[in-house]
Design a protein around this motif. Structure first.
Motif, PDB file in Angstrom:
ATOM      1  N   ASP A 160       0.819  -1.216   0.000  1.00 40.39           N
ATOM      2  CA  ASP A 160       0.000   0.000   0.000  1.00 40.39           C
ATOM      3  C   ASP A 160       0.852   1.264   0.000  1.00 40.39           C
ATOM      4  OD1 ASP A 160      -2.318  -1.619   0.038  1.00 40.39           O
ATOM      5  OD2 ASP A 160      -2.135  -1.822   2.202  1.00 40.39           O
ATOM      6  N   SER A 161       1.994   1.182  -0.655  1.00 39.11           N
ATOM      7  CA  SER A 161       2.826   2.360  -0.889  1.00 39.11           C
ATOM      8  C   SER A 161       3.570   2.137  -2.196  1.00 39.11           C
ATOM      9  CB  SER A 161       3.812   2.589   0.267  1.00 39.11           C
ATOM     10  OG  SER A 161       4.721   1.503   0.366  1.00 39.11           O
ATOM     11  N   GLY A 162       4.240   3.188  -2.655  1.00 38.35           N
ATOM     12  CA  GLY A 162       4.908   3.045  -3.941  1.00 38.35           C
ATOM     13  C   GLY A 162       5.986   4.069  -4.161  1.00 38.35           C
ATOM     14  N   TYR A 163       6.674   3.937  -5.276  1.00 39.72           N
ATOM     15  CA  TYR A 163       7.717   4.862  -5.710  1.00 39.72           C
ATOM     16  C   TYR A 163       7.189   5.626  -6.916  1.00 39.72           C
ATOM     17  CZ  TYR A 163      10.597   1.628  -2.946  1.00 39.72           C
ATOM     18  OH  TYR A 163      11.113   0.838  -1.946  1.00 39.72           O
ATOM     19  N   LEU A 164       7.011   6.928  -6.763  1.00 36.89           N
ATOM     20  CA  LEU A 164       6.384   7.733  -7.804  1.00 36.89           C
ATOM     21  C   LEU A 164       7.287   8.810  -8.383  1.00 36.89           C
ATOM     22  CD1 LEU A 164       3.951   6.606  -5.990  1.00 36.89           C
ATOM     23  CD2 LEU A 164       2.622   8.473  -6.959  1.00 36.89           C
ATOM     24  N   THR A 165       8.424   9.093  -7.763  1.00 35.06           N
ATOM     25  CA  THR A 165       9.187  10.285  -8.148  1.00 35.06           C
ATOM     26  C   THR A 165      10.054  10.077  -9.381  1.00 35.06           C
ATOM     27  OG1 THR A 165      10.950   9.695  -6.592  1.00 35.06           O
ATOM     28  CG2 THR A 165       9.218  11.185  -5.799  1.00 35.06           C
ATOM     29  N   GLY A 166      10.427   8.835  -9.695  1.00 33.00           N
ATOM     30  CA  GLY A 166      11.183   8.578 -10.908  1.00 33.00           C
ATOM     31  C   GLY A 166      10.266   8.359 -12.091  1.00 33.00           C
ATOM     32  N   ARG A 167      10.832   8.416 -13.279  1.00 33.39           N
ATOM     33  CA  ARG A 167      10.006   8.247 -14.482  1.00 33.39           C
ATOM     34  C   ARG A 167       9.626   6.787 -14.721  1.00 33.39           C
ATOM     35  NH1 ARG A 167       9.431  12.687 -17.546  1.00 33.39           N
ATOM     36  NH2 ARG A 167       9.195  11.534 -19.501  1.00 33.39           N
ATOM     37  N   ILE A 168      10.266   5.869 -13.992  1.00 33.43           N
ATOM     38  CA  ILE A 168       9.739   4.512 -13.852  1.00 33.43           C
ATOM     39  C   ILE A 168       9.341   4.357 -12.394  1.00 33.43           C
ATOM     40  CG2 ILE A 168      12.085   3.549 -13.598  1.00 33.43           C
ATOM     41  CD1 ILE A 168      10.868   0.873 -14.671  1.00 33.43           C
ATOM     42  N   GLY A 169       8.082   3.983 -12.163  1.00 33.47           N
ATOM     43  CA  GLY A 169       7.554   3.871 -10.814  1.00 33.47           C
ATOM     44  C   GLY A 169       6.946   2.504 -10.568  1.00 33.47           C
ATOM     45  N   TYR A 170       6.637   2.251  -9.296  1.00 33.19           N
ATOM     46  CA  TYR A 170       6.113   0.940  -8.913  1.00 33.19           C
ATOM     47  C   TYR A 170       5.333   1.081  -7.610  1.00 33.19           C
ATOM     48  CZ  TYR A 170       5.995  -3.933  -7.311  1.00 33.19           C
ATOM     49  OH  TYR A 170       5.574  -5.156  -6.870  1.00 33.19           O
ATOM     50  N   HIS A 171       4.230   0.344  -7.496  1.00 35.14           N
ATOM     51  CA  HIS A 171       3.590   0.199  -6.187  1.00 35.14           C
ATOM     52  C   HIS A 171       3.076  -1.221  -5.996  1.00 35.14           C
ATOM     53  CE1 HIS A 171      -0.675   1.338  -7.790  1.00 35.14           C
ATOM     54  NE2 HIS A 171      -0.810   0.136  -7.264  1.00 35.14           N
ATOM     55  N   ARG A 172       2.879  -1.576  -4.710  1.00 36.80           N
ATOM     56  CA  ARG A 172       2.343  -2.878  -4.343  1.00 36.80           C
ATOM     57  C   ARG A 172       1.147  -2.658  -3.420  1.00 36.80           C
ATOM     58  NH1 ARG A 172       6.325  -7.801  -2.891  1.00 36.80           N
ATOM     59  NH2 ARG A 172       7.079  -7.104  -4.924  1.00 36.80           N
ATOM     60  N   ARG A 173       0.011  -3.175  -3.857  1.00 40.10           N
ATOM     61  CA  ARG A 173      -1.244  -3.026  -3.119  1.00 40.10           C
ATOM     62  C   ARG A 173      -1.566  -4.321  -2.384  1.00 40.10           C
ATOM     63  NH1 ARG A 173      -5.055  -5.487  -5.174  1.00 40.10           N
ATOM     64  NH2 ARG A 173      -4.330  -5.184  -7.327  1.00 40.10           N
ATOM     65  N   THR A 174      -2.052  -4.207  -1.155  1.00 38.75           N
ATOM     66  CA  THR A 174      -2.529  -5.397  -0.449  1.00 38.75           C
ATOM     67  C   THR A 174      -3.722  -5.983  -1.204  1.00 38.75           C
ATOM     68  OG1 THR A 174      -1.832  -4.532   1.696  1.00 38.75           O
ATOM     69  CG2 THR A 174      -3.498  -6.261   1.714  1.00 38.75           C
ATOM     70  N   GLY A 175      -3.660  -7.272  -1.486  1.00 41.68           N
ATOM     71  CA  GLY A 175      -4.771  -7.906  -2.192  1.00 41.68           C
ATOM     72  C   GLY A 175      -4.273  -8.759  -3.339  1.00 41.68           C
ATOM     73  N   GLY A 176      -5.220  -9.270  -4.113  1.00 40.60           N
ATOM     74  CA  GLY A 176      -4.904 -10.209  -5.173  1.00 40.60           C
ATOM     75  C   GLY A 176      -4.945  -9.610  -6.558  1.00 40.60           C
ATOM     76  N   HIS A 177      -5.377 -10.426  -7.506  1.00 38.66           N
ATOM     77  CA  HIS A 177      -5.354 -10.085  -8.927  1.00 38.66           C
ATOM     78  C   HIS A 177      -6.547  -9.189  -9.240  1.00 38.66           C
ATOM     79  CE1 HIS A 177      -3.788 -10.755 -12.929  1.00 38.66           C
ATOM     80  NE2 HIS A 177      -4.994 -11.075 -13.390  1.00 38.66           N
ATOM     81  N   ASP A 178      -6.308  -7.879  -9.243  1.00 37.59           N
ATOM     82  CA  ASP A 178      -7.414  -6.927  -9.344  1.00 37.59           C
ATOM     83  C   ASP A 178      -6.846  -5.569  -9.743  1.00 37.59           C
ATOM     84  OD1 ASP A 178      -9.979  -5.973  -9.217  1.00 37.59           O
ATOM     85  OD2 ASP A 178     -10.156  -6.054  -7.029  1.00 37.59           O
ATOM     86  N   ILE A 179      -7.727  -4.675 -10.147  1.00 37.55           N
ATOM     87  CA  ILE A 179      -7.373  -3.264 -10.294  1.00 37.55           C
ATOM     88  C   ILE A 179      -8.437  -2.464  -9.563  1.00 37.55           C
ATOM     89  CG2 ILE A 179      -8.481  -3.078 -12.585  1.00 37.55           C
ATOM     90  CD1 ILE A 179      -6.297  -0.932 -13.228  1.00 37.55           C
ATOM     91  N   THR A 180      -8.024  -1.565  -8.691  1.00 39.81           N
ATOM     92  CA  THR A 180      -8.934  -0.862  -7.796  1.00 39.81           C
ATOM     93  C   THR A 180      -8.810   0.643  -7.984  1.00 39.81           C
ATOM     94  OG1 THR A 180      -7.353  -0.600  -5.987  1.00 39.81           O
ATOM     95  CG2 THR A 180      -8.538  -2.714  -6.118  1.00 39.81           C
ATOM     96  N   ARG A 181      -9.709   1.361  -7.337  1.00 41.94           N
ATOM     97  CA  ARG A 181      -9.640   2.828  -7.374  1.00 41.94           C
ATOM     98  C   ARG A 181      -8.329   3.327  -6.759  1.00 41.94           C
ATOM     99  NH1 ARG A 181     -14.027   5.791  -8.778  1.00 41.94           N
ATOM    100  NH2 ARG A 181     -15.997   4.670  -9.084  1.00 41.94           N
ATOM    101  N   TRP A 182      -7.802   2.594  -5.779  1.00 39.21           N
ATOM    102  CA  TRP A 182      -6.529   3.000  -5.191  1.00 39.21           C
ATOM    103  C   TRP A 182      -5.402   2.879  -6.212  1.00 39.21           C
ATOM    104  CZ3 TRP A 182      -1.705   0.960  -3.999  1.00 39.21           C
ATOM    105  CH2 TRP A 182      -0.927   1.730  -3.123  1.00 39.21           C
ATOM    106  N   ASP A 183      -5.409   1.783  -6.990  1.00 37.23           N
ATOM    107  CA  ASP A 183      -4.426   1.651  -8.066  1.00 37.23           C
ATOM    108  C   ASP A 183      -4.514   2.839  -9.024  1.00 37.23           C
ATOM    109  OD1 ASP A 183      -3.278  -0.964  -7.450  1.00 37.23           O
ATOM    110  OD2 ASP A 183      -5.194  -1.812  -8.073  1.00 37.23           O
ATOM    111  N   TRP A 184      -5.752   3.170  -9.397  1.00 36.57           N
ATOM    112  CA  TRP A 184      -5.953   4.283 -10.314  1.00 36.57           C
ATOM    113  C   TRP A 184      -5.497   5.611  -9.694  1.00 36.57           C
ATOM    114  CZ3 TRP A 184      -6.619   4.625 -15.305  1.00 36.57           C
ATOM    115  CH2 TRP A 184      -7.150   3.547 -16.007  1.00 36.57           C
TER     116      TRP A 184
END
Length: 397
Positions: free
Chosen positions: A361-385
């Motif tokens: 439930d946190s991520g790396y956003l400041t570089g031009r390649i970013g990444y986050h990991r959300r608690t949960g399974g195979h899904d896309i949520t409003r938090w991802d968006w």
């Protein structure tokens, strides 16, 4: 883990594009396939337009028509944009869900067991344990009416519009149904592909969908309400694989959201758990060219790996996301894809990604390649968006 190199000793920002093209050529010939060189004509026309007072937006439905000497194919594109006359960024999301349920059985443990008969025994046991413990109803696309719905977590048009962007989507199945029995489908046949004479490097379903995304980009760069320099693309699961492949090739795309894309997406194949090249080509052979099947259960013999495809997006924006419990996609392999690709962005002056993945439930956003990991399974949520839109905001994408 011994991964193939992204950068060669003599790679510089000035000759990066030559290196990138060499990598893309490998992926075309050995994984996603090559579209036939057939002349085609594309036209677009606006079918309808309406005001949506709830989200203060305009919904347009465009029809894109592709023509070759074999005939024509038309498919609808839905565009929801903020009211006003200014040019705004756009987010094109590939919809691999459906409006109505497709006929035929869904993939289940019995079908998977037959498909994986040639798999190594230890891996087959792990895979079958996974499938037998899947929640009821899993395994098939959900239903969504993209011409009416604006509040889905899967494609939250209102949320995208509230960020000051246009939300754009189309049904992937309009170009190629996600069914091996229906491959090659309408678009591939339009370009002269026949099931009776299928080259080993013929474009697969993921490449067909990626091409469709680029056709929609053709529409967006000419749209009077869209900023052509700020068009990003995205996709979930198999749609994430196609979106990454589209962004890697189409330099008009300023950024990409690659959500839970797993095997043959952002996840490296070497050392991967869950889905592998062997299982994915057994279950979904139509997604790829035939050449890819040579590497089933032999990922170490691949002449490339997926981090090199991620790198082909550089120096543009790339945001990779994982579900912490998505064992089939393997979040660690997706993180390795991002981390191992980040040297391509370092080549252009970006800071490296941290050595370890972020906490859930946190991520790396400041570089031009970013990444986050959300608690949960195979899904896309409003938090991802929300995180993806924050990433675009940070980089003016």
């Amino acid at each position: 883990m011994n991964l193939p190199l992204v950068l060669e000793k003599n790679t510089t920002p000035q000759n990066w594009n030559a290196r990138r093209e060499a990598l893309l050529a490998l992926f075309r010939s050995q994984e996603y396939g090559i579209r036939q060189e057939v002349p085609y004509e594309q036209t677009e026309h606006l079918r309808s337009e309406e005001y949506l007072p709830k989200c203060k937006a305009i919904r347009q439905i465009w029809d894109i028509c592709l023509k070759t000497k074999q005939g024509s194919l038309e498919f609808p594109v839905v565009l929801v944009r903020p009211e006003g006359t200014q040019k705004v960024p756009a987010v094109l999301f590939l919809c691999n869900h459906e409006k109505t349920a497709s006929p035929g059985p869904k993939m289940g443990p019995d079908q998977m067991e037959k498909l994986l008969a040639s798999a190594p025994e230890a891996w087959r046991k792990e895979a079958m344990n996974f499938f037998r413990n899947m929640p009821a109803g899993s395994g098939g696309p959900s239903l969504i009416d993209i011409e009416q719905e604006t509040e889905q977590e899967y494609w939250p048009a209102e949320q995208i519009v509230q960020s000051g962007r246009s939300a754009v989507t189309f049904y992937a199945s309009a170009l190629q149904p996600d069914d091996a029995a229906q491959y090659p489908g309408p678009l591939a046949k339009l370009f002269g592909l026949s099931a009776d004479a299928l080259p080993a490097d013929a474009w697969g379903t993921l490449d067909i969908w990626a091409f469709g995304m680029s056709c929609v980009v053709d529409l967006l760069v000419k749209h009077p309400g869209i900023d052509p320099a700020r068009i990003s693309v995205g996709g979930f699961s198999r749609g994430g694989k196609a979106a990454l492949w589209c962004a890697a090739q189409d330099e008009r795309v300023c950024g990409v959201l690659v959500n839970d894309s797993g095997c043959s997406g952002a996840a490296v194949s070497r050392g991967k758990h869950g889905e592998t090249v062997g299982s994915i080509t057994a279950a979904f052979p139509h997604w790829f060219c035939k050449n890819y099947q040579k590497y089933a259960w032999k990922e170490e013999t691949l002449p490339f790996d997926q981090h090199q495809l991620v790198a082909c997006v550089a120096p543009r924006l790339c945001y990779i996301t994982s579900g912490s419990e998505d064992r089939w996609s393997d979040p660690d392999a997706e993180w390795n894809g991002a981390k191992s690709a980040s040297c391509a962005w370092e080549l252009f002056g970006d800071a490296p990604l941290p050595s370890q993945p972020p906490a859930n439930d946190s991520g790396y956003l400041t570089g031009r390649i970013g990444y986050h990991r959300r608690t949960g399974g195979h899904d896309i949520t409003r938090w991802d968006w929300a995180m993806f839109l924050r990433f675009l905001d940070f980089h003016n994408g």
